[in-house]
Design an enzyme around this catalytic site. Structure first.
Site, mmCIF file in Angstrom:
data_model
loop_
_atom_site.group_PDB
_atom_site.id
_atom_site.type_symbol
_atom_site.label_atom_id
_atom_site.label_comp_id
_atom_site.label_asym_id
_atom_site.label_seq_id
_atom_site.Cartn_x
_atom_site.Cartn_y
_atom_site.Cartn_z
ATOM 1 N N ASN A 44 0.847 -1.197 0.000
ATOM 2 C CA ASN A 44 0.000 0.000 0.000
ATOM 3 C C ASN A 44 0.883 1.248 0.000
ATOM 4 O O ASN A 44 2.021 1.249 0.509
ATOM 5 C CB ASN A 44 -0.999 0.006 1.168
ATOM 6 C CG ASN A 44 -0.387 -0.144 2.541
ATOM 7 O OD1 ASN A 44 0.681 -0.724 2.694
ATOM 8 N ND2 ASN A 44 -1.063 0.362 3.557
ATOM 9 N N GLU A 57 -3.160 -4.684 -2.928
ATOM 10 C CA GLU A 57 -3.681 -5.608 -3.952
ATOM 11 C C GLU A 57 -3.687 -4.943 -5.330
ATOM 12 O O GLU A 57 -3.260 -5.536 -6.327
ATOM 13 C CB GLU A 57 -5.124 -6.020 -3.630
ATOM 14 C CG GLU A 57 -5.286 -6.775 -2.340
ATOM 15 C CD GLU A 57 -5.571 -5.869 -1.165
ATOM 16 O OE1 GLU A 57 -4.913 -4.816 -1.025
ATOM 17 O OE2 GLU A 57 -6.449 -6.212 -0.367
ATOM 18 N N CYS A 93 -10.306 -5.005 0.734
ATOM 19 C CA CYS A 93 -11.412 -4.046 0.851
ATOM 20 C C CYS A 93 -12.366 -4.225 -0.331
ATOM 21 O O CYS A 93 -12.053 -4.898 -1.327
ATOM 22 C CB CYS A 93 -10.874 -2.618 0.903
ATOM 23 S SG CYS A 93 -10.309 -1.987 -0.693
#
Ligand code: THU
Length: 135
Positions: A44, A57, A93
């Site tokens: 991230n 991701e 998420c």
């Protein structure tokens, strides 16, 4: 495609060390197994303008897509506030689930790992059932 779970989790833990998360202090690493057999990793990367940040991701997917990959088998994820060691299962998420649904079938595997010894495996179909379809 054989999925080497240990290798994927180890790669996710390695890239997590590069996570840039000075605002949330939540560090995430993701490693994606693509059709060629190669693993693509991402972390991230946050921003002082908070919504600008990107999840691990989607960083991993962007790397793989940029290399020309279009088929995907599995992604390993490791995350948490303790930089030294993940301490809980980090699940993708909602935005990342939708991003994956563009490229992955419902049997795509999502491995949320604390370590190579402690992980859970879900499919994209389980985490994003009845997803949006543009038609
Ligand atoms: N984050 C990810 O990288 N992946 C997820 O699936 C959930 C959240 C990041 C975004 C942000 O940098 C931090 O974790 C806290 O939300």
């Amino acid at each position: 495609m054989d999925i080497n779970i240990n290798e994927l989790i180890t790669a996710a833990a390695d890239v997590r060390k590069n996570a840039y998360a000075p605002y949330s202090n939540f560090y995430v690493g993701a490693s994606l197994l693509a059709g060629s057999g190669k693993i693509y990793s991402g972390c991230n990367a946050e921003n002082s303008s908070y919504p600008v940040g990107i999840c691990a991701e989607r960083s991993a997917f962007a790397a793989a897509l940029s290399a020309g990959e279009r088929d995907f088998y599995a992604i390993a994820l490791t995350g948490g506030k303790n930089k030294a060691k993940a301490d809980g299962f980090c699940r993708p998420c909602g935005m990342c689930r939708q991003f994956m649904a563009e490229f992955c079938r419902s049997d795509f595997k999502i491995i949320s790992a604390i370590s190579v010894k402690e992980y859970e495996i879900c499919t994209l179909g389980e985490l994003l059932p009845k997803s949006f379809i543009l038609r």
